[in-house]
Design an enzyme around this catalytic site. Sequence first.
Site, PDB file in Angstrom:
ATOM      1  CE  LYS A   1      -3.692  -2.082   2.310  1.00 40.33           C
ATOM      2  NZ  LYS A   1      -4.931  -2.173   3.497  1.00 40.33           N
TER       3      LYS A   1
ATOM      4  CE1 TYR B   1      -9.499  -2.693   0.948  1.00 40.83           C
ATOM      5  CE2 TYR B   1      -8.720  -0.463  -0.387  1.00 40.83           C
ATOM      6  CZ  TYR B   1      -8.683  -1.727   0.387  1.00 40.83           C
ATOM      7  OH  TYR B   1      -7.216  -1.946   0.933  1.00 40.83           O
TER       8      TYR B   1
ATOM      9  NE  ARG C   1      -6.692 -12.509   5.475  1.00 42.14           N
ATOM     10  CZ  ARG C   1      -7.335 -11.047   5.526  1.00 42.14           C
ATOM     11  NH1 ARG C   1      -7.103 -10.368   4.535  1.00 42.14           N
ATOM     12  NH2 ARG C   1      -8.240 -10.906   6.604  1.00 42.14           N
TER      13      ARG C   1
ATOM     14  CG  ASN D   1      -3.998  -2.158   7.160  1.00 43.32           C
ATOM     15  OD1 ASN D   1      -3.634  -1.741   5.948  1.00 43.32           O
ATOM     16  ND2 ASN D   1      -4.936  -2.990   7.449  1.00 43.32           N
TER      17      ASN D   1
ATOM     18  CD  GLU E   1      -9.120  -9.544  -3.317  1.00 40.51           C
ATOM     19  OE1 GLU E   1      -7.968  -9.743  -2.998  1.00 40.51           O
ATOM     20  OE2 GLU E   1     -10.020  -9.046  -2.704  1.00 40.51           O
TER      21      GLU E   1
HETATM   22  P1  DAT Z   1      -7.770  -6.783   5.816  1.00 40.79           P
HETATM   23  O1  DAT Z   1      -7.048  -5.583   5.244  1.00 40.79           O
HETATM   24  O2  DAT Z   1      -6.869  -7.142   6.973  1.00 40.79           O
HETATM   25  O3  DAT Z   1      -8.104  -7.944   4.948  1.00 40.79           O
HETATM   26  P2  DAT Z   1     -10.644  -5.888   5.785  1.00 40.79           P
HETATM   27  O4  DAT Z   1     -10.551  -6.738   4.340  1.00 40.79           O
HETATM   28  O5  DAT Z   1     -11.340  -6.218   6.640  1.00 40.79           O
HETATM   29  O6  DAT Z   1      -9.086  -6.138   6.448  1.00 40.79           O
HETATM   30  O7  DAT Z   1     -10.697  -4.284   5.626  1.00 40.79           O
HETATM   31  C1  DAT Z   1      -9.975  -3.716   4.462  1.00 40.79           C
HETATM   32  C2  DAT Z   1      -9.312  -2.433   5.060  1.00 40.79           C
HETATM   33  O8  DAT Z   1     -10.103  -1.430   5.611  1.00 40.79           O
HETATM   34  C3  DAT Z   1      -8.128  -2.741   5.997  1.00 40.79           C
HETATM   35  O9  DAT Z   1      -7.050  -3.373   5.806  1.00 40.79           O
HETATM   36  C4  DAT Z   1      -8.210  -1.292   6.709  1.00 40.79           C
HETATM   37  C5  DAT Z   1      -9.505  -0.971   6.607  1.00 40.79           C
HETATM   38  N1  DAT Z   1     -10.421  -1.180   7.816  1.00 40.79           N
HETATM   39  C6  DAT Z   1     -11.182  -2.390   8.129  1.00 40.79           C
HETATM   40  N2  DAT Z   1     -11.606  -2.221   9.270  1.00 40.79           N
HETATM   41  C7  DAT Z   1     -11.572  -0.928   9.768  1.00 40.79           C
HETATM   42  C8  DAT Z   1     -11.849  -0.239  10.937  1.00 40.79           C
HETATM   43  N3  DAT Z   1     -12.743  -0.871  11.680  1.00 40.79           N
HETATM   44  N4  DAT Z   1     -11.789   0.900  10.905  1.00 40.79           N
HETATM   45  C9  DAT Z   1     -10.976   1.725  10.035  1.00 40.79           C
HETATM   46  N5  DAT Z   1     -10.570   0.864   8.950  1.00 40.79           N
HETATM   47  C10 DAT Z   1     -10.784  -0.290   8.727  1.00 40.79           C
HETATM   48 MG    MG Z   2      -9.589  -7.918   3.314  1.00 40.96          MG
END
Ligand code: DAT
Ligand code: MG
Length: 149
Positions: A9, A49, A85, A112, A126
């Site tokens: 990222k 997303y 993961r 992150n 994806e």
């Molecule tokens: P990951 O990236 O671990 O697969 P995800 O798919 O649930 O996580 O969410 C995608 C991204 O969205 C994640 O990397 C950061 C953001 N995100 C997820 N949950 C969040 C939250 N509760 N508050 C802020 N950003 C969040």
């Molecule tokens: Mg995800």
Amino acid sequence: MERTLIIIKPDAVQRGLTGEILRRFEARGLRIIGMKFMQISEALAGKHYEVHQGKPFYEGLVSYITSSPVVVIALEGTNAVAAARGTIGSTKPHEATAGTIRGDLALEVGRNLVHGSDSVENGQIEVGNFFDESELISWPRNTDPWIFE
Ligand code: DAT
Ligand code: MG
């Protein structure tokens, strides 16, 4: 063979962590089948997303991922999705285990560092969203027999 999409990222690229992050996936044994440096468009970010549309963090997430260049990588391997993961660590870096990318290198959920596909089905989808089939090379790596049983 499973496929997973990795996105290094904008924060990781800006912080000069591209090599460090790629190194961890390579060392894990996953095989690179596609890689490019790009800036993600609003449209592609929206598609990527889609499941998060409507959530309170969605706007911030899209502006973060489109804010500066990323490195996208398609990886192949046995159990590639779960393995990647595991190497990435929990979504919230302050909860991520030491030894993972997020657990070692990040602090906040909105910074992150890295994306990895969350299911075998999404890995295929994806990789297809980010790469044309002509950009992918499913090559026989000389070390494969020492990594894949
Ligand atoms: P990951 O990236 O671990 O697969 P995800 O798919 O649930 O996580 O969410 C995608 C991204 O969205 C994640 O990397 C950061 C953001 N995100 C997820 N949950 C969040 C939250 N509760 N508050 C802020 N950003 C969040
Ligand atoms: Mg995800």
